[in-house]
Design an enzyme around this catalytic site. Structure first.
Site, PDB file in Angstrom:
ATOM      1  N   TYR A 161      28.393  -4.234  15.176  1.00 45.16           N
ATOM      2  CA  TYR A 161      27.909  -3.705  13.898  1.00 45.16           C
ATOM      3  C   TYR A 161      27.989  -4.757  12.802  1.00 45.16           C
ATOM      4  O   TYR A 161      28.946  -5.523  12.717  1.00 45.16           O
ATOM      5  CB  TYR A 161      28.730  -2.466  13.474  1.00 45.16           C
ATOM      6  CG  TYR A 161      28.294  -1.922  12.127  1.00 45.16           C
ATOM      7  CD1 TYR A 161      27.224  -1.051  12.022  1.00 45.16           C
ATOM      8  CD2 TYR A 161      28.926  -2.331  10.947  1.00 45.16           C
ATOM      9  CE1 TYR A 161      26.796  -0.580  10.789  1.00 45.16           C
ATOM     10  CE2 TYR A 161      28.502  -1.864   9.708  1.00 45.16           C
ATOM     11  CZ  TYR A 161      27.436  -0.988   9.636  1.00 45.16           C
ATOM     12  OH  TYR A 161      27.013  -0.543   8.417  1.00 45.16           O
ATOM     13  N   LYS A 181     -16.614  14.285 -10.995  1.00 45.95           N
ATOM     14  CA  LYS A 181     -15.936  13.721  -9.823  1.00 45.95           C
ATOM     15  C   LYS A 181     -15.156  14.740  -8.995  1.00 45.95           C
ATOM     16  O   LYS A 181     -14.511  15.634  -9.516  1.00 45.95           O
ATOM     17  CB  LYS A 181     -14.955  12.614 -10.250  1.00 45.95           C
ATOM     18  CG  LYS A 181     -15.583  11.360 -10.779  1.00 45.95           C
ATOM     19  CD  LYS A 181     -16.498  10.655  -9.783  1.00 45.95           C
ATOM     20  CE  LYS A 181     -15.779  10.085  -8.581  1.00 45.95           C
ATOM     21  NZ  LYS A 181     -14.906   8.964  -8.940  1.00 45.95           N
ATOM     22  N   THR A 237     -21.698   1.608  15.646  1.00 45.43           N
ATOM     23  CA  THR A 237     -20.899   0.428  15.979  1.00 45.43           C
ATOM     24  C   THR A 237     -21.224  -0.571  14.862  1.00 45.43           C
ATOM     25  O   THR A 237     -22.360  -0.577  14.352  1.00 45.43           O
ATOM     26  CB  THR A 237     -21.257  -0.172  17.359  1.00 45.43           C
ATOM     27  OG1 THR A 237     -22.603  -0.632  17.325  1.00 45.43           O
ATOM     28  CG2 THR A 237     -21.079   0.836  18.491  1.00 45.43           C
ATOM     29  N   HIS A 238     -20.259  -1.336  14.467  1.00 45.82           N
ATOM     30  CA  HIS A 238     -20.423  -2.255  13.312  1.00 45.82           C
ATOM     31  C   HIS A 238     -20.829  -1.491  12.046  1.00 45.82           C
ATOM     32  O   HIS A 238     -21.468  -2.054  11.161  1.00 45.82           O
ATOM     33  CB  HIS A 238     -21.469  -3.340  13.599  1.00 45.82           C
ATOM     34  CG  HIS A 238     -21.288  -4.028  14.919  1.00 45.82           C
ATOM     35  ND1 HIS A 238     -20.587  -5.195  15.068  1.00 45.82           N
ATOM     36  CD2 HIS A 238     -21.711  -3.677  16.159  1.00 45.82           C
ATOM     37  CE1 HIS A 238     -20.591  -5.556  16.350  1.00 45.82           C
ATOM     38  NE2 HIS A 238     -21.260  -4.641  17.035  1.00 45.82           N
ATOM     39  N   GLN A 246      23.011  -1.068   7.655  1.00 42.73           N
ATOM     40  CA  GLN A 246      22.884   0.050   6.723  1.00 42.73           C
ATOM     41  C   GLN A 246      21.452   0.144   6.189  1.00 42.73           C
ATOM     42  O   GLN A 246      21.034   1.187   5.691  1.00 42.73           O
ATOM     43  CB  GLN A 246      23.878  -0.145   5.563  1.00 42.73           C
ATOM     44  CG  GLN A 246      23.947   1.004   4.592  1.00 42.73           C
ATOM     45  CD  GLN A 246      25.168   0.915   3.704  1.00 42.73           C
ATOM     46  OE1 GLN A 246      26.294   1.158   4.135  1.00 42.73           O
ATOM     47  NE2 GLN A 246      24.969   0.533   2.453  1.00 42.73           N
ATOM     48  N   GLU A 261      -7.253   9.347   0.860  1.00 41.12           N
ATOM     49  CA  GLU A 261      -7.000   7.987   0.350  1.00 41.12           C
ATOM     50  C   GLU A 261      -5.511   7.643   0.383  1.00 41.12           C
ATOM     51  O   GLU A 261      -5.112   6.536   0.748  1.00 41.12           O
ATOM     52  CB  GLU A 261      -7.512   7.863  -1.088  1.00 41.12           C
ATOM     53  CG  GLU A 261      -9.019   7.908  -1.191  1.00 41.12           C
ATOM     54  CD  GLU A 261      -9.458   7.996  -2.647  1.00 41.12           C
ATOM     55  OE1 GLU A 261      -9.600   6.955  -3.292  1.00 41.12           O
ATOM     56  OE2 GLU A 261      -9.632   9.130  -3.161  1.00 41.12           O
ATOM     57  N   LYS A 315      18.348   2.999   7.426  1.00 42.67           N
ATOM     58  CA  LYS A 315      18.130   4.414   7.164  1.00 42.67           C
ATOM     59  C   LYS A 315      16.958   4.737   6.250  1.00 42.67           C
ATOM     60  O   LYS A 315      16.151   5.623   6.545  1.00 42.67           O
ATOM     61  CB  LYS A 315      19.409   5.043   6.606  1.00 42.67           C
ATOM     62  CG  LYS A 315      20.408   5.352   7.725  1.00 42.67           C
ATOM     63  CD  LYS A 315      21.760   5.759   7.222  1.00 42.67           C
ATOM     64  CE  LYS A 315      22.638   4.580   6.900  1.00 42.67           C
ATOM     65  NZ  LYS A 315      22.937   3.705   8.065  1.00 42.67           N
ATOM     66  N   SER A 370     -11.351  13.862 -11.867  1.00 43.38           N
ATOM     67  CA  SER A 370     -11.149  12.683 -12.704  1.00 43.38           C
ATOM     68  C   SER A 370     -10.845  13.131 -14.125  1.00 43.38           C
ATOM     69  O   SER A 370     -11.422  14.102 -14.616  1.00 43.38           O
ATOM     70  CB  SER A 370     -12.416  11.831 -12.683  1.00 43.38           C
ATOM     71  OG  SER A 370     -12.505  11.042 -13.849  1.00 43.38           O
ATOM     72  N   SER A 384      26.018   3.693   0.322  1.00 43.13           N
ATOM     73  CA  SER A 384      24.787   4.239   0.913  1.00 43.13           C
ATOM     74  C   SER A 384      24.675   5.737   0.684  1.00 43.13           C
ATOM     75  O   SER A 384      23.739   6.373   1.152  1.00 43.13           O
ATOM     76  CB  SER A 384      24.749   3.938   2.417  1.00 43.13           C
ATOM     77  OG  SER A 384      25.928   4.401   3.050  1.00 43.13           O
ATOM     78  N   ASN A 425     -12.653  13.871  -5.852  1.00 41.30           N
ATOM     79  CA  ASN A 425     -12.156  12.712  -5.100  1.00 41.30           C
ATOM     80  C   ASN A 425     -11.321  13.107  -3.877  1.00 41.30           C
ATOM     81  O   ASN A 425     -10.509  14.032  -3.958  1.00 41.30           O
ATOM     82  CB  ASN A 425     -11.298  11.825  -6.009  1.00 41.30           C
ATOM     83  CG  ASN A 425     -12.111  11.257  -7.170  1.00 41.30           C
ATOM     84  OD1 ASN A 425     -13.302  11.003  -7.027  1.00 41.30           O
ATOM     85  ND2 ASN A 425     -11.475  11.093  -8.313  1.00 41.30           N
TER      86      ASN A 425
HETATM   87  N1  ARG Z   1      27.341   3.304   5.668  1.00 40.93           N
HETATM   88  C1  ARG Z   1      27.410   2.555   6.857  1.00 40.93           C
HETATM   89  C2  ARG Z   1      26.025   2.382   7.454  1.00 40.93           C
HETATM   90  O1  ARG Z   1      25.180   3.096   7.074  1.00 40.93           O
HETATM   91  C3  ARG Z   1      28.269   3.233   7.872  1.00 40.93           C
HETATM   92  C4  ARG Z   1      28.930   2.314   8.838  1.00 40.93           C
HETATM   93  C5  ARG Z   1      29.816   1.405   8.099  1.00 40.93           C
HETATM   94  N2  ARG Z   1      30.770   0.735   8.897  1.00 40.93           N
HETATM   95  C6  ARG Z   1      31.540  -0.229   8.427  1.00 40.93           C
HETATM   96  N3  ARG Z   1      32.409  -0.719   9.191  1.00 40.93           N
HETATM   97  N4  ARG Z   1      31.371  -0.693   7.218  1.00 40.93           N
HETATM   98  O2  ARG Z   1      25.780   1.528   8.279  1.00 40.93           O
END
Ligand code: ARG
Length: 471
Positions: free
Chosen positions: A316, A282, A154-155, A321, A289, A324, A276, A22, A284
């Protein structure tokens, strides 16, 4: 050698390494990771779990690692999987074997939950600040347009005229609820999971409260299993963010249609539009958007996170993971939108005359004609029918109610008198809606005053929290 390599007899398959790492995204939390480790090591020292000498050496090493990562001097590697193990590895490279004492009484499971909470609480402040700035820009437009009348819909059919200020204030109050959702979530985000260990706590005589105070948390998570597996705060954030996205998207939609030739109610500043490559004429409204378009990814992150969590047993699981990237992307997407929206709203030209002409050339005073007849003794249902007939005859003649003569109106009801024309002008129609929250100028002024008070409260909330967390 992996930090956890002891029980393994083979190196990790390369694809597994890439797939499970990660570091490519959780390096965003390097500051928080080191901040958390510094507090943890301080607590280990405070509790006599580490000697002062060891703890100080580790702390100094962590500071060096922080600098080396920031300057790009230290390379983060996929082999070390995530930010937590990269930092620990770099620390050991820096200070030697004593660095191996940092992880005493801690797991990556409580560590990652900690980092995310530290990250999110900072971003809550930034986002609330961004929302406040958009509110202020909307209020500036409201103040400048307390006499600007435009058709209310409205509408998407012209309904009753409203002040442009009133329309702007509607968004101010929508964003106010968004601010309140974020500020309310603070008390659930700002709880320390540290000390939960992998899931069950730790055998070391740690002081969770001490470390929570070092990190300016409001309290500690009460149950270690919950502490490491709770991502409610992420879901809650994504949900609040989704509503922010809905609100910004609705405002975007209005800006887009208002700047079309068909409406021609506003013009966005050149600096906030693009052209454009083929059509020279144009201009825009790309920003609006894209803000509208990017709402999709935010909703996606919410659904993604809910789905990831829904079948997970305690505590856990590596699935988590996945928590994030969606959170980071949502924060960045919203920050980008808010930063653009404030100046885009402020620099927008409001075409007051065009709006007025639109109101003058519609039947949005038909309700007022009906209300007038109620004043002359008809029931509302009878008045509604009379006004409807007048509208129908005007449509056939290609005129509007204010273009008729008194005699013509009296053919529909003898109750109509000369004073009718006074109540049917756009200004009179607007100001007649003199109820709390209504579109009469003085009622909109009340809304402005109320909003300014809320802005002050938000600004003090931000100051207080920034002071609390010291960033
Ligand atoms: N990189 C992991 C996460 O983002 C950290 C926690 C990992 N823990 C483990 N026991 N593998 O969740």
């Amino acid at each position: 050698m992996k930090l956890w390599g002891g029980r393994f007899t083979k190196p990790t398959n390369e694809l597994v390494e890439t797939y499970t790492a990660s570091i490519s995204f959780d390096q965003k939390m390097v500051k928080q990771d080191i901040q958390g480790s510094l507090a943890h090591v301080d607590m280990l020292k405070h509790c006599g779990i580490l000697s002062a000498k060891d703890a100080d050496q580790i702390a100094a090493g962590l500071e060096k690692v922080a600098e080396a990562i920031q300057s790009g001097e230290a390379a983060l590697s996929e082999t070390d999987e995530d930010i937590h193990m990269n930092v620990e590895k770099l620390l050991i490279d820096e200070v030697g074997a004593v660095g191996g004492k940092l992880h005493t009484g801690r797991s990556r499971n409580d560590q990652v939950a900690l980092d995310m909470r530290l990250y999110l609480r900072e971003e809550l402040c930034t986002l609330v600040q961004g929302l406040l700035q958009v509110q202020q820009a909307l209020l500036t437009q409201a103040e400048a347009n307390l006499d600007t009348v435009l058709p209310g819909y409205t509408h998407l059919q012209r309904a009753q005229p409203v002040l442009f200020a009133h329309h702007m204030m509607a968004y101010v109050f929508m964003l106010q609820r968004d601010i309140e959702r974020l500020t309310d979530s603070w008390k659930r985000v700002n709880q320390s999971p540290l000390g939960a260990g992998a899931l069950a706590g730790t055998t070391f005589p740690i002081d969770r409260q001490f470390v929570a105070e070092q990190l300016h948390f409001d309290g500690i998570c009460a149950n270690s299993l919950d502490a490491v597996s709770d991502r409610d705060f992420v879901v809650e954030f994504l949900s609040a963010a989704s509503l922010i996205a809905v609100h910004l998207s609705r405002l975007s939609e209005e800006l887009i249609i208002w700047s079309s030739a068909e409406f021609n109610f506003i013009e966005l500043d050149d600096a906030f539009c693009t052209g454009s490559s083929m059509m020279p004429q144009k201009k825009n409204p790309d920003v609006a958007e894209l803000v509208r378009g990017k709402s999709g990814r935010i909703f996606g992150h919410l659904i993604g996170m809910l789905t990831t969590l829904k079948g997970l047993p305690l505590a856990y699981n590596k699935d988590m993971q996945e928590d994030k990237e969606g959170m980071f992307d949502t924060v960045d997407t919203l920050k980008g939108a808010l930063a653009l929206f404030a100046p885009m709203m402020e620099t927008m030209t409001v075409k007051k005359d065009q709006m007025y002409q639109a109101v003058r050339h519609d039947f949005s005073n038909a309700t007022d004609l009906a209300d007038y007849l109620v004043g002359k003794g008809l029931t509302f249902r009878e008045s509604h029918a009379v006004s409807g007939k007048i509208v129908q005859s005007c449509i056939q003649r290609g005129i509007y109610i204010l273009d008729t003569t008194l005699e013509e109106l009296q053919e529909f009801s003898p109750c109509i008198e000369a004073d009718v024309f006074k109540v049917l002008t756009p200004e009179a129609v607007v100001n007649a809606r003199d109820v709390a929250g209504g579109t009469a100028k003085k009622r909109v002024e009340e809304q402005l005053a109320g909003a300014k008070q809320l802005f002050d409260e938000t600004a003090s909330w931000i100051d207080e929290k920034i002071q609390q967390i010291g960033s």
